[in-house]
Motif scaffolding. Structure first.
Motif, mmCIF file in Angstrom:
data_model
loop_
_atom_site.group_PDB
_atom_site.id
_atom_site.type_symbol
_atom_site.label_atom_id
_atom_site.label_comp_id
_atom_site.label_asym_id
_atom_site.label_seq_id
_atom_site.Cartn_x
_atom_site.Cartn_y
_atom_site.Cartn_z
ATOM 1 N N SER A 1 -3.623 7.004 -3.409
ATOM 2 C CA SER A 1 -5.160 8.464 -3.727
ATOM 3 C C SER A 1 -4.397 9.536 -3.215
ATOM 4 O O SER A 1 -3.025 10.005 -2.776
ATOM 5 N N PRO A 2 -5.002 10.990 -3.410
ATOM 6 C CA PRO A 2 -4.973 11.783 -3.577
ATOM 7 C C PRO A 2 -5.360 12.448 -1.779
ATOM 8 O O PRO A 2 -4.000 13.445 -0.973
ATOM 9 N N ALA A 3 -5.270 11.549 -1.041
ATOM 10 C CA ALA A 3 -5.594 11.827 0.266
ATOM 11 C C ALA A 3 -3.860 11.399 1.451
ATOM 12 O O ALA A 3 -3.793 12.055 2.253
ATOM 13 N N CYS A 4 -3.444 11.085 0.462
ATOM 14 C CA CYS A 4 -1.614 11.604 0.603
ATOM 15 C C CYS A 4 -1.485 12.677 0.006
ATOM 16 O O CYS A 4 0.429 12.626 0.662
ATOM 17 N N GLY A 5 -1.394 13.162 -0.284
ATOM 18 C CA GLY A 5 -0.682 14.678 -0.921
ATOM 19 C C GLY A 5 0.020 15.375 -0.014
ATOM 20 O O GLY A 5 1.072 16.135 -0.763
ATOM 21 N N ASP A 6 0.479 15.336 1.055
ATOM 22 C CA ASP A 6 1.062 15.790 2.043
ATOM 23 C C ASP A 6 2.620 15.018 2.129
ATOM 24 O O ASP A 6 3.260 15.816 2.479
ATOM 25 N N VAL A 7 2.274 13.609 1.917
ATOM 26 C CA VAL A 7 3.278 12.940 1.734
ATOM 27 C C VAL A 7 4.256 13.075 0.535
ATOM 28 O O VAL A 7 3.851 13.236 -0.691
ATOM 29 N N PRO A 8 5.647 12.999 0.985
ATOM 30 C CA PRO A 8 6.707 13.697 -0.550
ATOM 31 C C PRO A 8 6.563 12.616 -1.208
ATOM 32 O O PRO A 8 6.495 11.546 -0.831
ATOM 33 N N PRO A 9 6.603 12.720 -2.615
ATOM 34 C CA PRO A 9 5.894 11.866 -3.030
ATOM 35 C C PRO A 9 7.010 10.264 -3.782
ATOM 36 O O PRO A 9 7.053 9.281 -3.416
ATOM 37 N N THR A 10 8.612 10.923 -3.064
ATOM 38 C CA THR A 10 9.690 9.522 -3.096
ATOM 39 C C THR A 10 9.683 8.984 -1.580
ATOM 40 O O THR A 10 9.773 7.521 -2.386
ATOM 41 N N LEU A 11 8.773 9.401 -0.625
ATOM 42 C CA LEU A 11 8.280 8.685 -0.151
ATOM 43 C C LEU A 11 7.378 7.816 0.102
ATOM 44 O O LEU A 11 7.327 6.205 -0.231
ATOM 45 N N ARG A 12 6.158 8.559 -0.684
ATOM 46 C CA ARG A 12 5.373 7.315 -0.337
ATOM 47 C C ARG A 12 5.615 6.304 -1.851
ATOM 48 O O ARG A 12 5.027 5.671 -1.505
ATOM 49 N N GLU A 13 6.330 6.848 -3.080
ATOM 50 C CA GLU A 13 5.787 5.888 -3.755
ATOM 51 C C GLU A 13 6.850 4.153 -3.063
ATOM 52 O O GLU A 13 6.504 3.934 -3.622
ATOM 53 N N ARG A 14 8.153 4.833 -2.648
ATOM 54 C CA ARG A 14 8.667 3.860 -1.612
ATOM 55 C C ARG A 14 7.825 3.249 -1.195
ATOM 56 O O ARG A 14 7.415 1.763 -0.934
ATOM 57 N N ALA A 15 7.200 3.674 -0.359
ATOM 58 C CA ALA A 15 6.300 2.667 0.630
ATOM 59 C C ALA A 15 4.664 2.051 -0.051
ATOM 60 O O ALA A 15 4.727 0.989 0.199
ATOM 61 N N ARG A 16 4.827 3.075 -1.184
ATOM 62 C CA ARG A 16 3.866 1.869 -2.585
ATOM 63 C C ARG A 16 4.194 0.436 -2.631
ATOM 64 O O ARG A 16 3.451 -0.079 -2.865
ATOM 65 N N GLU A 17 5.466 0.772 -3.212
ATOM 66 C CA GLU A 17 6.192 -0.250 -3.359
ATOM 67 C C GLU A 17 6.430 -1.741 -2.926
ATOM 68 O O GLU A 17 6.237 -2.461 -3.361
ATOM 69 N N ARG A 18 7.168 -0.838 -1.537
ATOM 70 C CA ARG A 18 7.146 -1.983 -0.419
ATOM 71 C C ARG A 18 5.310 -2.966 -0.040
ATOM 72 O O ARG A 18 5.231 -4.175 -0.101
ATOM 73 N N ALA A 19 4.896 -1.984 -0.276
ATOM 74 C CA ALA A 19 3.016 -2.420 0.213
ATOM 75 C C ALA A 19 2.672 -3.150 -0.450
ATOM 76 O O ALA A 19 1.752 -4.327 -0.820
ATOM 77 N N ALA A 20 3.263 -3.176 -2.109
ATOM 78 C CA ALA A 20 2.810 -4.419 -3.101
ATOM 79 C C ALA A 20 3.386 -5.590 -3.022
ATOM 80 O O ALA A 20 2.948 -6.310 -3.782
ATOM 81 N N ASN A 21 5.206 -4.879 -2.809
ATOM 82 C CA ASN A 21 5.351 -6.469 -2.980
ATOM 83 C C ASN A 21 5.310 -6.995 -1.805
ATOM 84 O O ASN A 21 5.313 -8.640 -2.010
#
Length: 153
Positions: A85-105
């Motif tokens: 979501s846009p609520a995470c706009g301040d989080v660096p994209p690579t960090l956000r995507e890695r966290a999102r991938e782990r949360a999905a797994n």
């Protein structure tokens, strides 16, 4: 000690603009932790004097929990949806995507207790025991001998 929690029977509604945040209210209750008090009482009745302190403390805590009729508040967070979501706009994209991938797994959801603090500044991170959450299992990890937490004699 690590606990495996089971949360069920809550009525959560989308919070704010959504983005994977769901709010709910609940009441304190000792119903799902009563087994620990009952175990301490059984030990005490069987003659285990070391159970006296824990039994007294747990009896007092359970009394306070069951007398607490104030509404408590918490958020459930769908980590995958929130991180996209846009609520995470301040989080660096690579960090956000890695966290999102782990949360999905892990199919990960987060629980965020958010009762107002008594002084009105901030929120409490304490999730009060209640009828919706139970500790199905707990594991206690032992530190190896000579570790920082358990220095060798």
């Amino acid at each position: 000690t690590h606990f495996v929690w089971k949360l069920e029977g809550i009525l959560a509604t989308p919070a704010g603009r959504g983005h994977g945040l769901y709010a709910f209210e609940y009441e304190a209750s000792s119903v799902n932790v009563a087994q620990y008090l009952n175990d301490a009482r059984r030990r005490l009745v069987s003659g285990d004097r070391s159970a006296l302190g824990p039994t007294l403390v747990q009896t007092i805590v359970h009394g306070h929990l069951d007398a607490d009729k104030s509404p408590h508040q918490a958020l459930l967070i769908d980590a995958v949806l929130y991180l996209a979501s846009p609520a995470c706009g301040d989080v660096p994209p690579t960090l956000r995507e890695r966290a999102r991938e782990r949360a999905a797994n892990a199919e990960e959801w987060l629980l965020f207790p958010c009762d107002p603090m008594p002084d009105g500044v901030g929120v409490s991170a304490r999730f009060v025991p209640n009828k919706h959450i139970s500790a199905d299992m707990f594991l206690r990890l032992n530190e190896p001998e000579g570790s920082e937490r358990d220095p060798a004699p």
